[in-house]
Design an enzyme around this catalytic site. Sequence first.
Site, short mmCIF file in Angstrom:
data_model
loop_
_atom_site.label_atom_id
_atom_site.label_comp_id
_atom_site.label_asym_id
_atom_site.label_seq_id
_atom_site.Cartn_x
_atom_site.Cartn_y
_atom_site.Cartn_z
CG ASP A 47 -0.41 0.02 2.57
OD1 ASP A 47 0.98 0.02 2.66
OD2 ASP A 47 -1.02 0.19 3.50
CB SER A 48 4.58 1.75 -0.20
OG SER A 48 4.91 0.62 -0.67
CG ASP A 86 0.31 -4.13 2.22
OD1 ASP A 86 0.21 -5.02 3.01
OD2 ASP A 86 1.08 -3.04 1.92
CE LYS A 116 3.33 -5.82 3.65
NZ LYS A 116 2.66 -4.95 4.66
CD GLU A 118 0.67 -1.52 7.91
OE1 GLU A 118 0.46 -0.76 9.01
OE2 GLU A 118 1.42 -1.32 6.86
CD GLU A 185 8.26 -0.17 7.35
OE1 GLU A 185 7.24 -0.88 7.04
OE2 GLU A 185 8.60 0.88 6.90
O1 KIV Z 1 3.58 -1.26 1.74
C1 KIV Z 1 4.70 -1.60 1.62
O2 KIV Z 1 5.70 -1.13 0.68
C2 KIV Z 1 5.42 -1.98 3.03
C3 KIV Z 1 6.79 -2.38 2.87
C4 KIV Z 1 7.44 -1.15 3.46
C5 KIV Z 1 6.90 -3.64 3.25
O3 KIV Z 1 4.51 -2.70 3.52
#
Ligand code: KIV
Length: 277
Positions: A47-48, A86, A116, A118, A185
Site C-alpha cells: 500500500d506504499s 497488501d 499481508k 499490519e 520494519e
Molecule cells: O507497503 C509497503 O511497501 C510495505 C513495505 C514497507 C514492507 O509494507
Amino acid sequence: MAKTKMTVPDFKKFKEEGRKFAYVTAYDYTTASIVNESNIEVILVGDSLGMIMLGYDTTVGVTLDDMIHHIRPVVKGAPDTFIVGDMPFGSYQESPEQAIRSACRILMETNCDCVKLEGGAVMAPTIKRMTDVGIPVMGHIGLTPQSATSVGGFKVQGGTTEGALKLISDARALEAAGAFSIVLECVPSVVGKAITKSVSIPILGIGAGPDVDCQVLITQDLLDMYGNFKPKFAKQFAHIRAEMLKGLNAFHAETLSGEFPTLEYCFNKQVEIPQED
Ligand code: KIV
C-alpha cells in the site's frame, strides 16, 4: 532461464536451510516484468503505492479497489515470482469476517499468492481465522505505516527493552496464529536479530539490520527513483531518476533541434499526395 517460483512452504524451508532471499515492491506491469527477469524471489504490491505511485503523504487513503487495480498487472508481469498483495487500512481491522472478505477479494480478483496485513498480537485472532480457512497470511510488525500517525510518524520501533520484548511476543503470536512469514520494519539491528531467532518462520526485514532471513526494499528507493524521501536503511543500488532525467532532457533537446526523428525512426514508404489548390 526462468527462475523457480517460491511457494508458501518454501518460506519456512529457506529459513531452516539458512538460505537468504530478497523481496522488493512493484505496482505496475513493466516494473513487475523487470523484477521477474531478475533474481529477486518475492514481490510486494504494497500500500506504499499510495505514496510512491499516487503522491499521498501516507498509506492511509489507499483503498481495496486501488490495491486490486495494482496487484492485477503485477501478477500478469511476474509469473515466476511470489506475489504478496497488501491489505490496505480499513479493509481488515473491523472484524475477522471483514478481513476474510477483503482477503478473498484480493486473492480471487488478482490471483496473487498471499495477503499481508499490519499489526502484532492484537491481530493474531484475525490471522488465526484467516489461516484456518486457508488464506496464506504474511504479518507486518515494527513500524506499521498504516498506524504511523499514532506513534508520531515514521520512527524506529522497539528501541527500549520493553518495546523489543513486545515485538518478540508479537512475532510469536503471529507465528502461533498461522502467519507463514513476518515483515519487520524499522527496528534496531539487535532487535531484528533477536526476533529472527525467536520464531521458526522467516523474518523479512526492512530497516531491521543484517541478521534477518530476507531483506526487503521499496524498488523506487533502491533504484533512487523516488525523489522526496530517502529512509536511512534504503541503500541506492542504481540511480534511475538521474538516468530518466538524462533521457527525458535528451529527447527534449533533440526535439527542439530537429535532430529527432531521423529516417531510422520514420515510416519511409513513399505515398503520392495530390497538391491542394
Ligand atoms: O507497503 C509497503 O511497501 C510495505 C513495505 C514497507 C514492507 O509494507
